[in-house]
Motif scaffolding. Structure first.
Motif, PDB file in Angstrom:
ATOM      1  N   ARG A 286      15.964  -5.096  15.803  1.00 40.12           N
ATOM      2  CA  ARG A 286      17.074  -5.820  15.407  1.00 40.12           C
ATOM      3  C   ARG A 286      16.683  -7.199  15.128  1.00 40.12           C
ATOM      4  O   ARG A 286      16.551  -8.010  16.296  1.00 40.12           O
ATOM      5  CB  ARG A 286      18.363  -5.496  15.921  1.00 40.12           C
ATOM      6  N   PRO A 287      16.836  -7.950  14.016  1.00 43.02           N
ATOM      7  CA  PRO A 287      17.414  -7.251  12.638  1.00 43.02           C
ATOM      8  C   PRO A 287      16.159  -6.398  12.354  1.00 43.02           C
ATOM      9  O   PRO A 287      14.974  -6.519  12.596  1.00 43.02           O
ATOM     10  CB  PRO A 287      17.343  -8.396  11.937  1.00 43.02           C
ATOM     11  N   ARG A 288      16.454  -5.243  11.440  1.00 43.02           N
ATOM     12  CA  ARG A 288      15.362  -4.370  11.026  1.00 43.02           C
ATOM     13  C   ARG A 288      14.606  -5.099   9.763  1.00 43.02           C
ATOM     14  O   ARG A 288      15.133  -6.050   9.144  1.00 43.02           O
ATOM     15  CB  ARG A 288      16.265  -3.152  10.164  1.00 43.02           C
ATOM     16  N   GLY A 310     -10.585  20.974  -3.295  1.00 47.91           N
ATOM     17  CA  GLY A 310     -11.474  20.170  -4.165  1.00 47.91           C
ATOM     18  C   GLY A 310     -10.575  19.589  -5.467  1.00 47.91           C
ATOM     19  O   GLY A 310     -11.397  19.485  -6.655  1.00 47.91           O
ATOM     20  N   LYS A 311      -9.575  18.867  -5.145  1.00 48.97           N
ATOM     21  CA  LYS A 311      -8.879  18.160  -5.914  1.00 48.97           C
ATOM     22  C   LYS A 311      -9.903  17.062  -6.424  1.00 48.97           C
ATOM     23  O   LYS A 311     -10.467  16.355  -5.723  1.00 48.97           O
ATOM     24  CB  LYS A 311      -7.745  17.676  -5.323  1.00 48.97           C
ATOM     25  N   PRO A 312     -10.129  16.733  -7.656  1.00 48.70           N
ATOM     26  CA  PRO A 312     -11.113  15.838  -8.283  1.00 48.70           C
ATOM     27  C   PRO A 312     -10.289  14.323  -7.943  1.00 48.70           C
ATOM     28  O   PRO A 312      -9.338  14.038  -8.456  1.00 48.70           O
ATOM     29  CB  PRO A 312     -10.952  16.147  -9.721  1.00 48.70           C
ATOM     30  N   ILE A 313     -10.980  13.461  -7.062  1.00 45.44           N
ATOM     31  CA  ILE A 313     -10.651  12.179  -6.974  1.00 45.44           C
ATOM     32  C   ILE A 313     -11.642  11.256  -7.006  1.00 45.44           C
ATOM     33  O   ILE A 313     -12.814  11.750  -6.297  1.00 45.44           O
ATOM     34  CB  ILE A 313      -9.883  12.001  -5.393  1.00 45.44           C
ATOM     35  N   GLN A 314     -11.805  10.228  -7.567  1.00 41.83           N
ATOM     36  CA  GLN A 314     -12.820   9.121  -7.256  1.00 41.83           C
ATOM     37  C   GLN A 314     -12.456   7.988  -6.750  1.00 41.83           C
ATOM     38  O   GLN A 314     -12.597   7.471  -5.854  1.00 41.83           O
ATOM     39  CB  GLN A 314     -13.355   8.852  -8.763  1.00 41.83           C
ATOM     40  N   ARG A 315     -11.053   7.384  -7.391  1.00 42.44           N
ATOM     41  CA  ARG A 315     -10.227   6.344  -6.769  1.00 42.44           C
ATOM     42  C   ARG A 315      -8.964   6.402  -7.080  1.00 42.44           C
ATOM     43  O   ARG A 315      -8.562   6.821  -8.406  1.00 42.44           O
ATOM     44  CB  ARG A 315     -10.699   4.989  -6.987  1.00 42.44           C
ATOM     45  N   GLU A 316      -8.092   6.577  -6.325  1.00 43.21           N
ATOM     46  CA  GLU A 316      -6.690   6.570  -6.347  1.00 43.21           C
ATOM     47  C   GLU A 316      -5.789   5.777  -5.661  1.00 43.21           C
ATOM     48  O   GLU A 316      -5.768   5.474  -4.487  1.00 43.21           O
ATOM     49  CB  GLU A 316      -6.130   8.062  -6.139  1.00 43.21           C
ATOM     50  N   TYR A 317      -4.652   5.017  -6.263  1.00 43.83           N
ATOM     51  CA  TYR A 317      -3.975   3.989  -5.572  1.00 43.83           C
ATOM     52  C   TYR A 317      -2.296   4.925  -5.795  1.00 43.83           C
ATOM     53  O   TYR A 317      -2.020   5.029  -6.823  1.00 43.83           O
ATOM     54  CB  TYR A 317      -3.853   2.752  -6.411  1.00 43.83           C
ATOM     55  N   LEU A 318      -2.023   4.826  -4.772  1.00 44.07           N
ATOM     56  CA  LEU A 318      -0.527   5.710  -4.360  1.00 44.07           C
ATOM     57  C   LEU A 318       0.443   4.507  -4.639  1.00 44.07           C
ATOM     58  O   LEU A 318       0.218   3.342  -4.401  1.00 44.07           O
ATOM     59  CB  LEU A 318      -0.444   6.346  -3.219  1.00 44.07           C
ATOM     60  N   PRO A 319       1.533   4.998  -4.785  1.00 52.14           N
ATOM     61  CA  PRO A 319       2.649   3.821  -5.219  1.00 52.14           C
ATOM     62  C   PRO A 319       3.365   3.610  -3.906  1.00 52.14           C
ATOM     63  O   PRO A 319       3.041   4.041  -2.773  1.00 52.14           O
ATOM     64  CB  PRO A 319       3.890   4.789  -6.028  1.00 52.14           C
ATOM     65  N   PHE A 320       3.634   2.316  -3.847  1.00 52.50           N
ATOM     66  CA  PHE A 320       4.625   1.859  -2.630  1.00 52.50           C
ATOM     67  C   PHE A 320       5.835   1.179  -3.337  1.00 52.50           C
ATOM     68  O   PHE A 320       6.090   1.066  -4.352  1.00 52.50           O
ATOM     69  CB  PHE A 320       3.561   0.457  -2.039  1.00 52.50           C
ATOM     70  N   LYS A 321       6.756   0.822  -2.265  1.00 52.41           N
ATOM     71  CA  LYS A 321       8.078   0.322  -2.518  1.00 52.41           C
ATOM     72  C   LYS A 321       8.336  -0.718  -1.748  1.00 52.41           C
ATOM     73  O   LYS A 321       7.991  -0.673  -0.479  1.00 52.41           O
ATOM     74  CB  LYS A 321       8.748   1.671  -2.644  1.00 52.41           C
ATOM     75  N   THR A 322       9.284  -1.580  -2.225  1.00 50.05           N
ATOM     76  CA  THR A 322       9.953  -2.365  -1.504  1.00 50.05           C
ATOM     77  C   THR A 322      11.269  -2.010  -1.077  1.00 50.05           C
ATOM     78  O   THR A 322      12.029  -1.772  -1.513  1.00 50.05           O
ATOM     79  CB  THR A 322      10.132  -3.853  -2.219  1.00 50.05           C
ATOM     80  N   VAL A 323      11.189  -2.213   0.404  1.00 50.94           N
ATOM     81  CA  VAL A 323      12.652  -1.650   1.120  1.00 50.94           C
ATOM     82  C   VAL A 323      13.201  -3.049   1.656  1.00 50.94           C
ATOM     83  O   VAL A 323      12.794  -3.214   2.884  1.00 50.94           O
ATOM     84  CB  VAL A 323      12.471  -0.551   2.162  1.00 50.94           C
ATOM     85  N   GLU A 324      14.364  -3.240   1.384  1.00 46.26           N
ATOM     86  CA  GLU A 324      15.193  -4.740   2.073  1.00 46.26           C
ATOM     87  C   GLU A 324      15.807  -4.175   3.006  1.00 46.26           C
ATOM     88  O   GLU A 324      16.607  -3.413   2.917  1.00 46.26           O
ATOM     89  CB  GLU A 324      15.784  -5.301   0.733  1.00 46.26           C
ATOM     90  N   ARG A 325      15.892  -4.865   4.094  1.00 46.58           N
ATOM     91  CA  ARG A 325      16.478  -4.753   5.303  1.00 46.58           C
ATOM     92  C   ARG A 325      17.269  -5.945   5.837  1.00 46.58           C
ATOM     93  O   ARG A 325      17.156  -6.965   4.830  1.00 46.58           O
ATOM     94  CB  ARG A 325      15.717  -4.247   6.392  1.00 46.58           C
ATOM     95  N   GLU A 326      17.609  -6.573   7.060  1.00 43.56           N
ATOM     96  CA  GLU A 326      17.971  -7.743   7.502  1.00 43.56           C
ATOM     97  C   GLU A 326      17.386  -8.554   7.696  1.00 43.56           C
ATOM     98  O   GLU A 326      17.952  -9.545   8.088  1.00 43.56           O
ATOM     99  CB  GLU A 326      18.918  -7.021   8.668  1.00 43.56           C
TER     100      GLU A 326
END
Length: 333
Positions: A286-288, A310-326
């Motif tokens: 607290r605060p969070r 065997g999922k084809p991956i070379q480079r992968e950027y996953l989404p991020f999110k902004t979480v507002e707290r106190e």
């Protein structure tokens, strides 16, 4: 001869004055090289007693039911979410997982861990939050065992990786606070090199795009640990200009929150805080703490699915999110 006594590709590269990558490709019969260079490398290797560690895994990894996970030994908590996803999926597929720890930038520790798993005849290797040097990458590239990096990027696409875009996260965290009226923003605990250092690049670019000057004292480097928050605040407090700090990890942010409170100030009344990661820790204080939250569980799923499906991956950027707290507030004009 023990693992530590073996002649390595790096030893041969040093003797022949060639790059590690060139020696690796010659010894593993990849690419085109002049006959003179090939002869020079092979003769040096024979003379020094180099033995290629093809391992039983190169012959039987298709039958193996073991997944090796090599994790950074940096004290953090986000890797737990990655490992949870790996272990849950492995259990469903009747696979076994064994975990080793290695220094994030410790070449010998990483080499020892990788050689250990290669000799165990594993079906695949998942590396979590490790910055890998050229020799380590060459060994991974030369073996037939599939490998993938999570929560870090790999230069030149030598092996596949799944991570978050550190540059964009740094930019987004800075933009969030600029939108709240902050113009003097510090950043703490981020390493000065490696993929994660792009968070600082994003921070600097966002400040520049808004024509905001940055003092060198506003950037305090570290290794994303709890200790970084306390040590950074001691330096920020000496000449307190900043109104906000972007922290390298949830642990760094919690440490800074404690240090600020102990100094008699309040978050966010006196200082706003933002953290990267967004694990459950940010809701336990607290605060969070406002966070740039990453998709760690999804990273783990992507890593294990790469090995099992065997999922084809070379480079992968996953989404991020902004979480507002106190822990953040808007400055009054």
């Amino acid at each position: 001869m023990t693992l530590d006594d073996r002649v390595t590709i790096k030893d041969i590269a040093k003797t022949t004055q060639l790059s590690v990558a060139t020696v690796s490709r010659i010894l593993h019969k990849k690419g085109q090289h002049s006959s003179q260079t090939v002869k020079r490398v092979t003769e040096t290797a024979n003379k020094m007693g180099y033995v290629r560690n093809t391992s039983a895994a190169d012959l039987v990894n298709q039958k193996s039911r073991i997944v090796a996970v090599i994790v950074s030994n940096t004290k953090s908590n986000f890797s737990e979410h990655i490992i949870d996803a790996i272990e849950s999926t492995a259990d469903e597929d009747d696979l076994n997982v064994f975990i080793l720890h290695a220094g994030t930038r410790n070449e010998q520790s990483q080499l020892k861990a990788i050689r250990t798993v290669i000799e165990r005849a594993v079906m695949g290797i998942i590396l979590v939050s490790l910055e890998l040097d050229d020799e380590v990458l060459s060994i991974l590239d030369s073996t037939s065992i599939p490998s993938i990096c999570l929560s870090t990027s790999v230069k030149d696409g030598v092996i596949p990786f799944v991570t978050s875009d550190n540059y964009q996260m740094g930019y987004s965290a800075t933009q969030l606070m600029i939108d709240k009226g902050h113009t003097k923003i510090g950043i703490a605990g981020v390493p000065s090199n490696g993929a994660i250092s792009q968070r600082i690049a994003g921070y600097l670019q966002c400040m520049a795009d808004h024509h905001l000057k940055v003092s060198q004292t506003w950037i305090q480097y570290g290794t994303c640990t709890y200790a970084d928050g306390d040590s950074a605040w001691k330096l920020f407090a000496k000449n307190r200009e900043i109104t906000c700090v972007i922290c390298a990890s949830d642990l760094t942010a919690i440490s800074m929150l404690n240090a600020i409170t102990e100094s008699g100030l309040k978050v966010p009344d006196d200082i706003s805080l933002v953290s990267f990661d967004g694990t459950e820790l940010v809701d336990m204080v607290r605060p969070r703490i406002t966070s740039i939250s990453q998709s760690f569980y999804e990273m783990g799923l992507a890593g294990i699915k790469y090995l099992t499906d065997g999922k084809p991956i070379q480079r992968e950027y996953l989404p991020f999110k902004t979480v507002e707290r106190e822990s953040t507030r808007r400055l009054r004009n």
